[in-house]
Design a protein around this motif. Structure first.
Motif: not given
Length: 255
Positions: A2-8, A15-22, A223-229
């Motif tokens: 449902p969601i694909l994670l691509t690390a920054f 730290e974080g990931c970009t989300w996409s929806v395959p 301590r800092r995580r960030a995620e972007v859809f």
């Protein structure tokens, strides 16, 4: 998936990931199953291919349809985005101890919560989630997310975290949840995760979007995580997702 994670790739302050929806079909199916109250079953579906929803009741489906067709579109989209955030966290850290998506709007500052414990049962990390489905990402971060994180850093809302962590540990059958919470060194254990929508997720856009994170939450990068859809036309995209999730919910067998 449902969601694909691509690390920054280049960020150093978080730290974080970009989300996409395959597969929007798979995402809508997961949202529908959670909407009828089967979030624990979704955990299995994420990691075991071919599983379908368990039979449900007509009342549960009725409640799901109401949740997915709310008159307040911002609230509807916010709830679906919280579900997406939970799914992304489940995929990144399978089996992690975290609360399930709430069936109503979450309490202030508690969109989601994840707890890590070591082999002795000691709590080593408490990750607080802030999830924002918005068409104004930078202003939302500065006006809403950073102030929330600053409040938690001061310990002002520590009682909320304590109650949630105790509940999670109790549900996981921790032998001494009250003692475990009492022994937490909050300054060391608190961590943060902001998930937000944006039309792009590049090295440059991430740097602009999360500028000031290290000032708001000082200390080690963990301590800092960030995620972007990354999504264009957020409201229209969410409309399509909700409509598909409604169809999926209506197709769940009634027992």
């Amino acid at each position: 998936m449902p969601i694909l994670l691509t690390a920054f790739s280049v960020q150093k302050e978080w730290e974080g990931c970009t989300w996409s929806v395959p597969s929007i079909d798979e995402l809508a199916n997961a949202i529908a199953i959670i909407a009828v109250g089967q979030s624990l079953h979704v955990e299995k579906i994420l990691h075991v291919a071919g599983l379908a929803a368990n039979p449900t009741t007509s009342g549960a489906v009725k409640g799901a349809l109401k949740l997915l067709s709310s008159g307040n579109i911002i609230h509807r989209d916010g709830w679906m985005f919280q579900v997406m955030s939970w799914l992304a966290a489940q995929l990144r850290t399978p089996g992690a101890l975290m609360n399930t998506p709430q069936m109503i709007r979450a309490d202030k500052g508690l969109d989601g919560l994840q707890v890590s414990i070591d082999g002795t049962g000691k709590v080593t990390a408490v990750v607080l989630f802030e999830d924002k489905a918005t068409t104004n990402p930078r202003s939302t971060v500065t006006a809403k997310v950073w102030p929330e994180f600053k409040e938690f850093e001061t310990g002002e809302n520590e009682h909320l975290i304590t109650a949630e962590v105790t509940s999670l540990l109790t549900g996981a059958r921790h032998p001494n949840p009250q003692d475990a919470v009492a022994d937490i060194m909050w300054a060391q254990a608190r961590r943060y995760r902001v998930s937000i929508t944006d039309e792009q997720s590049t090295d440059q856009s991430q740097a602009r979007l999360f500028k000031g994170y290290a000032d708001t939450v000082p200390g080690v990068v963990q301590r800092r995580r960030a995620e972007v859809f990354e999504v264009t036309g957020l409201r229209a995209w969410m409309d399509g997702l909700a409509a598909l999730a409604i169809t999926k919910a209506q197709a769940i067998p009634i027992k």
